[in-house]
Write an enzyme that holds these catalytic residues in place. Structure first.
Site, mmCIF file in Angstrom:
data_model
loop_
_atom_site.group_PDB
_atom_site.id
_atom_site.type_symbol
_atom_site.label_atom_id
_atom_site.label_comp_id
_atom_site.label_asym_id
_atom_site.label_seq_id
_atom_site.Cartn_x
_atom_site.Cartn_y
_atom_site.Cartn_z
ATOM 1 N N ARG A 45 0.847 -1.209 0.000
ATOM 2 C CA ARG A 45 0.000 0.000 0.000
ATOM 3 C C ARG A 45 0.873 1.246 0.000
ATOM 4 O O ARG A 45 0.622 2.213 -0.700
ATOM 5 C CB ARG A 45 -0.950 -0.005 1.213
ATOM 6 N N LYS A 135 -12.126 14.928 4.929
ATOM 7 C CA LYS A 135 -13.251 14.492 4.114
ATOM 8 C C LYS A 135 -14.135 13.531 4.885
ATOM 9 O O LYS A 135 -13.638 12.702 5.659
ATOM 10 C CB LYS A 135 -12.748 13.796 2.856
ATOM 11 N N GLU A 176 -19.119 15.480 1.633
ATOM 12 C CA GLU A 176 -19.395 14.603 0.478
ATOM 13 C C GLU A 176 -20.691 13.823 0.686
ATOM 14 O O GLU A 176 -20.686 12.772 1.331
ATOM 15 C CB GLU A 176 -18.224 13.622 0.266
ATOM 16 N N LYS A 221 -18.213 18.091 -2.124
ATOM 17 C CA LYS A 221 -17.800 16.999 -3.023
ATOM 18 C C LYS A 221 -19.040 16.195 -3.390
ATOM 19 O O LYS A 221 -19.433 15.267 -2.671
ATOM 20 C CB LYS A 221 -16.758 16.115 -2.330
HETATM 21 C C1 5MM Z 1 -10.943 6.635 -2.795
HETATM 22 O O1 5MM Z 1 -12.121 6.075 -2.247
HETATM 23 C C2 5MM Z 1 -12.619 6.753 -1.093
HETATM 24 C C3 5MM Z 1 -12.675 5.870 0.111
HETATM 25 O O2 5MM Z 1 -13.605 4.855 -0.022
HETATM 26 P P1 5MM Z 1 -13.859 3.798 1.175
HETATM 27 O O3 5MM Z 1 -14.116 4.566 2.433
HETATM 28 O O4 5MM Z 1 -15.055 3.046 0.675
HETATM 29 O O5 5MM Z 1 -12.668 2.933 1.266
HETATM 30 C C4 5MM Z 1 -13.986 7.393 -1.437
HETATM 31 O O6 5MM Z 1 -14.575 8.017 -0.332
HETATM 32 C C5 5MM Z 1 -13.744 8.408 -2.498
HETATM 33 O O7 5MM Z 1 -12.953 9.454 -1.994
HETATM 34 C C6 5MM Z 1 -15.012 9.013 -3.059
HETATM 35 O O8 5MM Z 1 -16.066 8.107 -3.104
HETATM 36 C C7 5MM Z 1 -14.746 9.469 -4.464
HETATM 37 O O9 5MM Z 1 -14.127 8.425 -5.174
HETATM 38 P P2 5MM Z 1 -14.570 8.116 -6.672
HETATM 39 O O10 5MM Z 1 -13.825 6.867 -7.028
HETATM 40 O O11 5MM Z 1 -16.060 7.954 -6.658
HETATM 41 O O12 5MM Z 1 -14.123 9.340 -7.444
#
Ligand code: 5MM
Length: 342
Positions: A45, A135, A176, A221
């Site tokens: 990672r 966020k 968001e 967002k």
């Molecule tokens: C990168 O993914 C973020 C974290 O997701 P998990 O908490 O499910 O692991 C996610 O919050 C992301 O920042 C947003 O959904 C925007 O990502 P996308 O892929 O939709 O642009």
């Protein structure tokens, strides 16, 4: 750099740059690594994030990076903290502080995002580690009879409490509220997405007002207004753009400095095209840019494929995607530029 919330927020959305959402939780990054047959370990990672944060486009196209708790504590192979790599590129480190969406009691099929307990202390620690924005993601499901008033209220209330705590800690909150486009929702057409997005955003800004949040020190967002993934009738790019701008005009106060979209499962190129068409329709009262996760990272992850010898290929893929989105943030992306630069 100025420590005023308004200045940090403005820096995140200005200059034709946008945000890299690299805040996948351990379970989400495992799914991404599974897809390329790579074992997810602390080291793999770290290597992956180090590859992203050392790409050239970090300096010309990325204003900030959203990190996960593990990543904000990690250092590159040579011992440089990953947050220093981000700052060295001229970008601002940020942190995902929610603890994920959990089933909402008494509301079958709906979720509420948790993570408010202990948040005041965690924010203090993240600030000390260099985070200047945070966020929190809430998810809103469209389905038969969904969403409900209760789920929208619970999620936007939590977003407002999170935002207030962030501002007290000197951290810009990215709020968001994601109306999901995935899931088996054949009923989920573009009009439904418009209505649910408008309802969610209006409730969110009411909650932020009641929580006394300073809108000038926040970033939104949101999702774009699109049909659900499984809906038989998909909207054209022109329709997506028209409805997305319309919903913001109806629901997002002009005191908000910037809107940074999530990609939500759109293809890389479509997410770029939509953003560019939206900006080409401007000027708008807010800066409009990207905060993409999957749509910024998918090609770079494939190219890197977990191998040290592929770091340069990962960089090339990331640079291309980030630069295409930076053009889109100015409304200047075209399919021709996409092909020429590839
Ligand atoms: C990168 O993914 C973020 C974290 O997701 P998990 O908490 O499910 O692991 C996610 O919050 C992301 O920042 C947003 O959904 C925007 O990502 P996308 O892929 O939709 O642009």
């Amino acid at each position: 750099m100025s420590e005023r919330l308004e200045d940090i927020a403005a820096a995140l959305v200005s200059g034709g740059k946008g945000l890299l959402a690299a805040d996948e939780s351990t379970s989400t990054i495992k799914k991404r690594f599974d897809a390329i047959g790579l074992e997810s370990t602390e080291e793999s990672r770290r290597d992956y994030r180090e590859m992203l944060f050392t790409a050239e486009a970090m300096s010309d196209s990325i204003s900030g990076v959203i990190l996960y708790d593990e990543t904000i504590r990690q250092s590159a192979r040579d011992g440089t903290p990953l947050t220093d790599l981000i700052r060295k590129a001229g970008a601002i480190p940020g942190i995902k502080v929610d603890e994920g969406a959990k089933p909402l009691a008494n509301f079958p099929g709906e979720k509420v995002t948790e993570g408010l307990d202990g948040l005041r202390e965690r924010l203090k620690d993240y600030y000390a580690r260099g985070a200047r924005f945070a966020k929190w993601r809430a998810v809103i499901d469209i389905g038969d009879g969904l969403p409900t008033y209760g789920a929208i209220r619970a999620n936007t209330h939590a977003l407002a409490r999170y935002a207030a705590l962030c501002q007290q800690a000197g951290i810009v909150p990215i709020v968001e509220p994601e109306v999901l486009m995935d899931g088996p929702n054949a009923v989920h057409d573009v009009k439904t997405c418009y209505n649910v997005t408008e309802w969610t955003l209006k409730t969110l800004y009411e909650e932020l007002y009641l929580a006394r949040v300073t809108l000038e020190g926040t970033i939104l967002k949101p999702n774009m207004v699109v049909a659900g993934k499984d809906c038989a009738t998909q909207a054209s790019p022109e329709e997506v753009v028209e409805l997305t701008v319309k919903v913001f005009k109806a629901a997002v106060p002009v005191a908000v400095p910037g809107i940074a979209f999530l990609s939500g499962g759109q293809s890389d190129e479509l997410a770029t095209q939509h953003l560019s068409l939206i900006n080409a329709l401007g000027p708008h009262p807010w800066k409009i840019t990207f905060s993409y996760g999957r749509a910024l990272q998918a090609a770079a992850l494939q190219a890197w494929n977990g191998r040290f010898e592929n770091v340069a290929a990962g960089h090339r893929a990331f640079n291309h995607r980030a630069r295409m989105n930076a053009l889109a943030a100015k409304g200047e992306w075209t399919p021709e530029l996409e092909r020429q630069a590839a």
